[in-house]
Design a protein around this motif. Structure first.
Motif, PDB file in Angstrom:
ATOM      1  N   GLY A   6       0.823  -1.214   0.000  1.00  0.00           N
ATOM      2  CA  GLY A   6       0.000   0.000   0.000  1.00  0.00           C
ATOM      3  C   GLY A   6       0.850   1.253   0.000  1.00  0.00           C
ATOM      4  O   GLY A   6       0.571   2.204  -0.736  1.00  0.00           O
ATOM      5  N   ALA A   7       1.922   1.259   0.822  1.00  0.00           N
ATOM      6  CA  ALA A   7       2.813   2.424   0.864  1.00  0.00           C
ATOM      7  C   ALA A   7       3.486   2.624  -0.491  1.00  0.00           C
ATOM      8  O   ALA A   7       3.644   3.762  -0.958  1.00  0.00           O
ATOM      9  N   ILE A  10       1.010   4.222  -2.971  1.00  0.00           N
ATOM     10  CA  ILE A  10       0.841   5.650  -2.669  1.00  0.00           C
ATOM     11  C   ILE A  10       2.072   6.431  -3.128  1.00  0.00           C
ATOM     12  O   ILE A  10       1.956   7.512  -3.728  1.00  0.00           O
ATOM     13  N   LEU A  90      -9.339   9.985  -1.151  1.00  0.00           N
ATOM     14  CA  LEU A  90      -8.818   9.551   0.139  1.00  0.00           C
ATOM     15  C   LEU A  90      -9.791   8.599   0.834  1.00  0.00           C
ATOM     16  O   LEU A  90      -9.385   7.632   1.490  1.00  0.00           O
ATOM     17  N   VAL A  93      -9.287   5.188  -0.472  1.00  0.00           N
ATOM     18  CA  VAL A  93      -8.065   4.566   0.066  1.00  0.00           C
ATOM     19  C   VAL A  93      -8.301   4.068   1.489  1.00  0.00           C
ATOM     20  O   VAL A  93      -7.841   2.985   1.875  1.00  0.00           O
ATOM     21  N   ARG A 100      -3.358   3.154   8.160  1.00  0.00           N
ATOM     22  CA  ARG A 100      -3.163   4.581   7.906  1.00  0.00           C
ATOM     23  C   ARG A 100      -1.700   4.999   7.984  1.00  0.00           C
ATOM     24  O   ARG A 100      -1.267   5.908   7.287  1.00  0.00           O
ATOM     25  N   ILE A 103      -0.213   4.696   4.657  1.00  0.00           N
ATOM     26  CA  ILE A 103      -0.580   5.789   3.748  1.00  0.00           C
ATOM     27  C   ILE A 103       0.329   6.990   3.993  1.00  0.00           C
ATOM     28  O   ILE A 103       0.836   7.613   3.056  1.00  0.00           O
ATOM     29  N   LYS A 107       2.968   8.662   1.371  1.00  0.00           N
ATOM     30  CA  LYS A 107       2.953  10.101   1.069  1.00  0.00           C
ATOM     31  C   LYS A 107       4.318  10.728   1.364  1.00  0.00           C
ATOM     32  O   LYS A 107       4.833  11.541   0.585  1.00  0.00           O
TER      33      LYS A 107
END
Length: 260
Positions: A6-7, A10, A90, A93, A100, A103, A107
């Protein structure tokens, strides 16, 4: 494994979005160049570094301008959180099983990559400012820029997590960015400043990052002792501590945000 994937997604989205906006790329490169060659040459004509006669002001200013470019890119890169919230991306996501903190990590990594790439481009132009960088110095400055960027992206995410609109975020950023830049020692040394102004400059975390860049530029020359304020070890320790603390607070604020 799911969090890392996921990271990564992003991070990839942040980088691709930057590359697909040519106007943003041109603006982020052109702005520091304007500061360096227009403002820098103008100030050099009537300004002398009293503590270090013989030092070229444009070369002195160069690390500060590179730091400024990272400051702008990193803080405004967090704007994507507010943008994604307004357009509903968002929310999509957040309903995924990605935690979180992953995420926030994606970012932060995306913002750091974009800022470091911009900084690397500016470092290639160092000879035009009278600064000569060897391969090790180039890599060293790139590492410091990445560390500075992580701290600033963390600050940007921390603020963006509490903002409900683009207008509110931009107002806060405009209020924050320029004071941070002017207090960082990018344009003038801390030595000789009034006590109250010197205290504010010491409290600005960007001061230590730019001082570290200046250490690398001047190396072991006599100018290093005259134009730097702290030891390189202290600069790196404070910048790393600021990055860790701000990313931790950003992760907490993003996770606690009800509207996120």
């Amino acid at each position: 494994m799911r969090a890392l994937r996921g990271a990564y997604v992003i991070w990839l989205r942040e980088v691709l979005r930057f590359l697909r906006e040519p106007s943003r790329v041109v603006g982020m490169v052109a702005q520091p160049l304007l500061y360096l060659f227009l403002v820098g040459n103008g100030i050099r004509s009537g300004f002398t570094l009293n503590a270090a006669r013989g030092a070229d002001y444009l070369a002195y200013m160069f690390p500060g301008i590179v730091g400024m470019s990272v400051l702008f890119t990193s803080l405004f890169g967090a704007m994507s959180i507010v943008w994604d919230r307004e357009f509903g991306f968002l929310r999509e996501v957040l309903v995924s099983p990605v935690p979180r903190w992953a995420i926030v990590a994606g970012k932060a990594a995306g913002g750091m990559t974009v800022a470091a790439a911009q900084g690397a481009f500016l470092l290639l132009l160092a000879p035009a400012a009278g600064v000569r960088l060897g391969p090790l110095a180039f890599l060293g400055m790139l590492g410091v820029l990445a560390l500075i960027s992580l701290a600033l992206v963390g600050l940007g995410i921390l603020i963006a997590s509490r903002m409900e609109s683009m207008q509110g975020f931009q107002v806060v950023m405009n209020f924050l960015v320029m004071p941070m830049f002017f207090l960082s020692g990018a344009l003038y040394p801390i030595r000789g400043m009034p006590a109250w102004l010197a205290a504010l400059m010491h409290a600005d975390p960007l001061t230590y990052g730019i001082d570290a860049l200046r250490h690398i530029v001047y190396g072991s020359s006599r100018l290093a002792a005259l134009l730097t304020q702290f030891s390189l070890g202290l600069d790196l320790a404070v910048t790393a501590a600021a990055a860790f603390l701000l990313l931790l607070l950003a992760s907490w604020a993003f996770g606690a945000s009800r509207s996120a």
